[in-house]
Design an enzyme around this catalytic site. Structure first.
Site, PDB file in Angstrom:
ATOM      1  N   TYR A  71      44.324  35.186  39.761  1.00 32.82           N
ATOM      2  CA  TYR A  71      43.806  35.758  38.514  1.00 32.82           C
ATOM      3  C   TYR A  71      44.097  37.248  38.545  1.00 32.82           C
ATOM      4  CZ  TYR A  71      40.398  37.423  35.026  1.00 32.82           C
ATOM      5  OH  TYR A  71      39.803  38.034  33.937  1.00 32.82           O
ATOM      6  N   ASP A  97      48.934  42.960  43.183  1.00 31.69           N
ATOM      7  CA  ASP A  97      47.668  43.170  42.478  1.00 31.69           C
ATOM      8  C   ASP A  97      46.577  43.347  43.535  1.00 31.69           C
ATOM      9  OD1 ASP A  97      45.641  41.250  40.100  1.00 31.69           O
ATOM     10  OD2 ASP A  97      45.336  43.154  41.145  1.00 31.69           O
ATOM     11  N   LYS A 115      37.931  47.927  40.963  1.00 29.62           N
ATOM     12  CA  LYS A 115      36.787  47.639  41.816  1.00 29.62           C
ATOM     13  C   LYS A 115      36.436  48.803  42.754  1.00 29.62           C
ATOM     14  CE  LYS A 115      37.805  42.719  41.388  1.00 29.62           C
ATOM     15  NZ  LYS A 115      36.648  42.120  40.674  1.00 29.62           N
TER      16      LYS A 115
HETATM   17  P1  KE4 Z   1      38.763  43.527  35.712  1.00 32.78           P
HETATM   18  O1  KE4 Z   1      39.439  43.616  34.374  1.00 32.78           O
HETATM   19  O2  KE4 Z   1      37.709  42.428  35.738  1.00 32.78           O
HETATM   20  O3  KE4 Z   1      38.221  44.876  36.212  1.00 32.78           O
HETATM   21  O4  KE4 Z   1      39.861  43.118  36.800  1.00 32.78           O
HETATM   22  C1  KE4 Z   1      40.620  41.953  36.602  1.00 32.78           C
HETATM   23  C2  KE4 Z   1      41.154  41.484  37.951  1.00 32.78           C
HETATM   24  C3  KE4 Z   1      42.466  41.750  38.272  1.00 32.78           C
HETATM   25  N1  KE4 Z   1      42.987  41.363  39.463  1.00 32.78           N
HETATM   26  C4  KE4 Z   1      42.220  40.718  40.380  1.00 32.78           C
HETATM   27  C5  KE4 Z   1      42.839  40.309  41.685  1.00 32.78           C
HETATM   28  C6  KE4 Z   1      40.863  40.449  40.109  1.00 32.78           C
HETATM   29  O5  KE4 Z   1      40.111  39.802  41.034  1.00 32.78           O
HETATM   30  C7  KE4 Z   1      40.304  40.827  38.869  1.00 32.78           C
HETATM   31  C8  KE4 Z   1      38.858  40.525  38.488  1.00 32.78           C
HETATM   32  N2  KE4 Z   1      38.130  39.753  39.418  1.00 32.78           N
HETATM   33  C9  KE4 Z   1      37.026  38.972  38.888  1.00 32.78           C
HETATM   34  C10 KE4 Z   1      36.405  38.207  40.052  1.00 32.78           C
HETATM   35  N3  KE4 Z   1      36.987  36.958  40.248  1.00 32.78           N
HETATM   36  C11 KE4 Z   1      36.013  39.832  38.173  1.00 32.78           C
HETATM   37  C12 KE4 Z   1      34.737  39.120  37.825  1.00 32.78           C
HETATM   38  C13 KE4 Z   1      34.668  38.772  36.367  1.00 32.78           C
HETATM   39  O6  KE4 Z   1      35.701  38.328  35.803  1.00 32.78           O
HETATM   40  O7  KE4 Z   1      33.550  38.908  35.811  1.00 32.78           O
END
Ligand code: KE4
Length: 427
Positions: free
Chosen positions: A143, A238, A266
């Site tokens: 993801y 990523d 993060k």
């Molecule tokens: P954000 O847009 O949520 O800040 O980041 C997206 C993203 C991009 N790349 C990786 C590897 C990520 O894990 C994420 C977001 N991770 C999720 C957890 N599985 C955030 C939690 C959520 O979607 O509420």
């Protein structure tokens, strides 16, 4: 009488889709009522009923120092009184850019944004603009945020182009994304053999945290690097989740692979909205206003976010930070496995630095199919038993967990003891 969590969840659903501002928070994968948190201190969070939990989600990774770290709070408070946002450059953004390019040698230039999604979306557009190609390769189970080109699932057959994994994503856009199997180097080589001249980029989670935790094989990462180099495609790591989570040098340093572009989020924001993408100067020079690839953001490089991020990144550079974090995370994994084995429960666990995976299966999975074969229902029962005991794990069998510098040995021991009691109740 309904708990405050239940009352808040009912009210939230009146005006917020699903009652949450991000789907995984709704507990749909594990069932039950999501906890509404009102306070976090160190390794713990408190819900609306006043119940405290040892927290292994840590806001999905950012809270590597623990909640309300005094140095981070002080940095934000100090920045706060000088103003929240200017929509103009600030010195702290320059400090952040200099620090990121020092800590991540593969990054010669970096652009700050407000989320991981923005970072990966921008990196993909940049790779397409730089190469003049459209095709993107990603891997099933990974993801990278919710931009259209990434909400794509594998096509009907191997090496076929993707189909939308979400409503609202145009089919003819999804056609430009190919979804391959993680840890399958041969399939990647075959894809490049067939489409190499059309591939703009490969984007990968260098340790997967979004289909639970999956560790890459060195063959897989090496094949990826070699193929991108050979065919002139951009390799995007990523590191939104792995960045400064698995090691100070992130996953790219841990595995010794140099990507062309990297994305962060993060931890780099320390809990505030901050993401970043960066890499080779030759590629980054294509980004507006220097080059023709447009990218922008009202709150990009926000003064409070950079204050929180800098305070966090200062702390993680301290001698011994990662060895201690990794050791604590490994102790959690080893303790949970030992407890499960004592009671004959099929369970495995592993960590990479401060992130971990737990699986209701004899062995740690290495592929998406092996993750799907783990016992999801067993995880869901475990999740709720541990929640009731005051230990908050990610509310999905397909997420990684996180330990912070604030977790004490006593916290880890208490979690293991609670798990031992639970595993014992199964026999
Ligand atoms: P954000 O847009 O949520 O800040 O980041 C997206 C993203 C991009 N790349 C990786 C590897 C990520 O894990 C994420 C977001 N991770 C999720 C957890 N599985 C955030 C939690 C959520 O979607 O509420």
């Amino acid at each position: 009488m309904n708990s405050r969590n239940q009352q808040l969840f009912e009210r939230a659903q009146r005006h917020i889709p699903g009652g949450v501002n991000s789907p995984v928070r709704a507990f749909r994968s594990v069932g039950g009522t999501p906890r509404f948190f009102q306070k976090g201190v160190g390794a713990r969070v408190q819900d609306a009923d006043g119940t405290w939990y040892v927290d292994y989600v840590g806001s999905w990774g950012p809270m590597i120092l623990g909640h309300a770290d005094p140095a981070v709070i002080a940095a934000v408070q100090s920045a706060l009184v000088d103003g929240l946002s200017f929509g103009a450059p600030t010195e702290r953004e320059v400090d952040m850019a200099d620090l990121l390019c020092t800590l991540v040698p593969s990054m010669e230039m970096v652009r700050l944004v407000s989320s991981g999604t923005e970072a990966t979306m921008s990196a993909i557009r940049l790779a397409r603009g730089y190469t003049g190609r459209d095709l993107l390769i990603k891997f099933e189970g990974c993801y990278h945020g919710h931009s259209d080109s990434l909400l794509v699932k594998a096509g009907s057959g191997a090496l076929t182009f993707g189909n939308p994994s979400s409503a609202g994503v145009p089919a003819d856009l999804a056609q430009h994304t190919m979804v391959l199997a993680y840890n399958d180097p041969q399939q990647l080589v075959d894809a490049f053999a067939e489409h190499g001249s059309r591939i703009a980029a490969v984007i990968v989670e260098p340790v997967v945290g979004n289909m639970n935790l999956i560790v890459p094989t060195s063959e897989f990462l090496k094949a990826m690097r070699d193929q991108c180099t050979r065919h002139g495609a951009v390799l995007i790591f990523d590191e939104v989740m792995t960045g400064f989570r698995v090691a100070l040098e992130s996953a790219q340093g841990l595995f010794g692979i140099t990507p062309d572009l990297s994305t962060f989020g993060k931890v780099v924001g320390g809990g505030m909205p901050l993401g970043a993408f960066g890499g080779k100067r030759e590629i980054m020079a294509q980004i507006a206003p220097l080059g023709p690839v447009y990218q922008a953001g009202t709150l990009s490089g926000n003064p409070l976010a950079t204050a929180a991020g800098l305070a966090t990144l200062r702390r993680v550079q301290e001698e011994g930070f990662y060895p201690a974090l990794s050791a604590k995370t490994k102790a959690l994994c080893d303790g949970l496995v030992a407890a499960a084995r004592r009671h004959g429960v099929a369970f495995s666990a592993q960590n990479v630095g401060g992130m971990f995976g737990i699986y209701f299966a004899e062995h740690c999975p290495g592929t998406y199919d092996e993750v799907l074969a783990c016992d999801k229902e067993a995880f869901n029962h475990f999740f709720h038993a541990m929640l009731d005991a005051g230990h908050y794990f990610a509310p999905s069998a397909f997420e990684a967990g996180f330990v912070s510098a604030a977790h004490s040995d006593a916290d880890i021991a208490a979690t293991i003891a609670a798990a031992d009691t639970y595993f014992g109740s199964l026999t």
